[in-house]
Design a protein around this motif. Structure first.
Motif, mmCIF file in Angstrom:
data_model
loop_
_atom_site.group_PDB
_atom_site.id
_atom_site.type_symbol
_atom_site.label_atom_id
_atom_site.label_comp_id
_atom_site.label_asym_id
_atom_site.label_seq_id
_atom_site.Cartn_x
_atom_site.Cartn_y
_atom_site.Cartn_z
ATOM 1 N N ASN A 52 46.922 17.709 -13.514
ATOM 2 C CA ASN A 52 46.737 19.131 -13.245
ATOM 3 C C ASN A 52 45.682 19.722 -14.195
ATOM 4 O OD1 ASN A 52 47.272 21.470 -11.886
ATOM 5 N ND2 ASN A 52 49.150 21.948 -12.976
ATOM 6 N N LEU A 53 45.767 19.319 -15.475
ATOM 7 C CA LEU A 53 44.796 19.802 -16.468
ATOM 8 C C LEU A 53 43.382 19.347 -16.124
ATOM 9 C CD1 LEU A 53 46.566 19.446 -19.954
ATOM 10 C CD2 LEU A 53 45.889 21.541 -18.803
ATOM 11 N N ARG A 54 43.259 18.137 -15.601
ATOM 12 C CA ARG A 54 41.950 17.616 -15.179
ATOM 13 C C ARG A 54 41.309 18.545 -14.143
ATOM 14 N NH1 ARG A 54 41.114 11.974 -16.521
ATOM 15 N NH2 ARG A 54 43.175 11.630 -17.405
ATOM 16 N N ARG A 55 42.124 18.918 -13.152
ATOM 17 C CA ARG A 55 41.626 19.813 -12.094
ATOM 18 C C ARG A 55 41.314 21.203 -12.657
ATOM 19 N NH1 ARG A 55 45.637 17.088 -9.283
ATOM 20 N NH2 ARG A 55 47.147 18.777 -9.510
ATOM 21 N N PHE A 56 42.152 21.622 -13.600
ATOM 22 C CA PHE A 56 41.971 22.943 -14.214
ATOM 23 C C PHE A 56 40.642 23.000 -14.979
ATOM 24 C CE2 PHE A 56 43.799 26.246 -17.394
ATOM 25 C CZ PHE A 56 43.363 27.298 -16.602
ATOM 26 N N ILE A 57 40.312 21.926 -15.698
ATOM 27 C CA ILE A 57 39.051 21.883 -16.456
ATOM 28 C C ILE A 57 37.860 22.021 -15.509
ATOM 29 C CG2 ILE A 57 37.523 20.441 -17.883
ATOM 30 C CD1 ILE A 57 40.057 19.191 -19.095
ATOM 31 N N ALA A 58 37.926 21.281 -14.399
ATOM 32 C CA ALA A 58 36.832 21.347 -13.418
ATOM 33 C C ALA A 58 36.654 22.789 -12.944
ATOM 34 C CB ALA A 58 37.135 20.434 -12.236
ATOM 35 N N TYR A 59 37.778 23.492 -12.787
ATOM 36 C CA TYR A 59 37.718 24.897 -12.364
ATOM 37 C C TYR A 59 37.149 25.778 -13.486
ATOM 38 C CZ TYR A 59 39.343 29.648 -11.413
ATOM 39 O OH TYR A 59 39.404 31.003 -11.252
ATOM 40 N N LEU A 60 37.583 25.538 -14.730
ATOM 41 C CA LEU A 60 37.121 26.363 -15.859
ATOM 42 C C LEU A 60 35.610 26.260 -16.051
ATOM 43 C CD1 LEU A 60 39.931 25.796 -18.549
ATOM 44 C CD2 LEU A 60 39.626 27.757 -17.039
ATOM 45 N N GLU A 61 35.048 25.131 -15.666
ATOM 46 C CA GLU A 61 33.587 24.953 -15.783
ATOM 47 C C GLU A 61 32.832 25.901 -14.857
ATOM 48 O OE1 GLU A 61 31.934 20.811 -16.811
ATOM 49 O OE2 GLU A 61 33.699 20.354 -15.582
ATOM 50 N N THR A 62 33.525 26.419 -13.829
ATOM 51 C CA THR A 62 32.846 27.302 -12.860
ATOM 52 C C THR A 62 32.933 28.782 -13.263
ATOM 53 O OG1 THR A 62 34.817 27.706 -11.491
ATOM 54 C CG2 THR A 62 33.537 25.716 -10.992
ATOM 55 N N ILE A 63 33.724 29.092 -14.295
ATOM 56 C CA ILE A 63 33.868 30.501 -14.718
ATOM 57 C C ILE A 63 32.590 30.965 -15.422
ATOM 58 C CG2 ILE A 63 35.109 32.060 -16.294
ATOM 59 C CD1 ILE A 63 37.668 30.663 -15.642
ATOM 60 N N ASP A 64 32.189 32.190 -15.125
ATOM 61 C CA ASP A 64 30.974 32.773 -15.707
ATOM 62 C C ASP A 64 31.035 32.719 -17.239
ATOM 63 O OD1 ASP A 64 28.856 34.296 -16.511
ATOM 64 O OD2 ASP A 64 29.392 36.100 -15.382
ATOM 65 N N GLU A 65 30.036 32.089 -17.841
ATOM 66 C CA GLU A 65 30.038 31.923 -19.307
ATOM 67 C C GLU A 65 29.876 33.246 -20.049
ATOM 68 O OE1 GLU A 65 27.548 28.894 -20.883
ATOM 69 O OE2 GLU A 65 28.831 27.295 -20.111
ATOM 70 N N ASN A 66 29.363 34.251 -19.348
ATOM 71 C CA ASN A 66 29.263 35.570 -19.994
ATOM 72 C C ASN A 66 30.644 36.188 -20.201
ATOM 73 O OD1 ASN A 66 26.446 35.564 -20.087
ATOM 74 N ND2 ASN A 66 26.346 36.165 -17.936
#
Length: 309
Positions: A52-66
């Motif tokens: 689940n954490l693996r999938r979550f990380i992939a999602y977190l990479e898409t969040i706006d860095e600003n």
């Protein structure tokens, strides 16, 4: 290896209403908690959490860095090494299992994080709420960000409106008091996303929108104010009204086998039930002026007291 603990939460008042700018009051519930952990021989449960954490990380990479940036390489390395979220918080019970995980990840991996120790201005609280909302959307499709905020700060949060939230104090518990807020186990898991979509569908009807504004939100706001003032008599008067409105207009969110119990509480005044989170299962929240009476009336059900009046 074990990280700091993050606690579950209870939204005492405001479920559904806060989507439409009602007041809300959320308190930490220390009975359940979770922490990031790494073990040499992980259980099946730990492996599931790791995936689940693996999938979550992939999602977190898409969040706006600003909005927020994470130490993704460190997170990936730790997940590769078997990191998982070790939690006693029941999932799908409306007490913030995904919120605690989001808080733990933010705490460990966010760059330039807002910490609990600094002066928490309204701007900082709203920024945190926006970050947590973006993060937790991975689990629910749409999140207010309040659960992780509560878990991260571990203090009661008063929601005045969407753009106006503040940390608050609540009246001290009367440990000897007969009155109580309790959790009632429905015995089944609730899914947030389908419940929210039922609500959004209902919002298309003018009658439902009027009821929400003129009854549901009005009673919710009154309950929040009564609770914070410690006006118990008025609180129970308004909680009864709220319980009635929920029974009449939020039936799909109440598990079928509890419709009768819900009505019985209103008729006998032994207890009043309301939704805990989005409903559909999980916990139901109860308010009573006499916990022994409520236990008797609800014998055969599992009650957990969370706050004494």
């Amino acid at each position: 290896m074990r990280g700091p603990l993050f606690y579950s939460k209870i939204l005492l008042f405001g479920e559904y209403g806060i989507i439409k700018d009602s007041k809300g009051l959320s308190i930490p519930y220390n009975f359940y908690n979770g922490a990031l952990k790494t073990e040499k021989n992980p259980s099946e449960e730990a492996k599931k959490s790791n995936d689940n954490l693996r999938r979550f990380i992939a999602y977190l990479e898409t969040i706006d860095e600003n909005l927020v940036a994470f130490d993704i390489p460190a997170m990936k390395a730790h997940v590769e090494a078997g990191m998982y979220f070790d939690s006693s918080i029941p999932q799908g019970y409306g007490v913030g299992s995904s919120g605690a995980l989001v808080a733990a990840i933010y705490d460990k991996y966010a760059f330039q994080k807002i910490t609990v120790l600094e002066n928490l201005t309204r701007e900082k609280l709203l920024k945190l709420k926006a970050i947590f909302s973006a993060m937790e959307s991975f689990f629910h499709g749409k999140s207010s960000g309040l659960d992780p905020l509560n878990s991260y700060l571990s203090i009661p949060i008063l929601i005045n409106s969407k753009d106006n939230i503040e940390a608050t104090g609540i009246p001290a518990q009367q440990i000897e008091g007969k009155g109580a807020v309790f959790l009632l186990d429905s015995g089944s898991v609730g899914e947030t996303a389908p419940m929210v979509s039922i609500f959004m569908e209902s919002m298309k009807q003018e009658g439902f929108r009027n009821m929400l504004k003129n009854q549901f939100i009005k009673h919710t706001d009154a309950c929040v104010e009564d609770f914070l003032k410690g006006d118990i008599k008025s609180l129970f008067h308004n909680t009864k009204k709220l319980s009635k409105v929920v029974l009449n207009h939020f039936k799909p969110m109440i598990p079928q086998q509890f419709h009768k119990l819900w009505k019985m509480g209103i008729e006998t005044n032994d207890y009043y039930l309301k939704l805990c989170g989005s409903g559909g299962g999980g916990y139901i929240l109860g308010f009573t002026q006499d916990i022994e009476k409520a236990k008797l009336a609800l014998s055969g059900y599992k009650l957990e007291v969370v706050y004494n009046f």
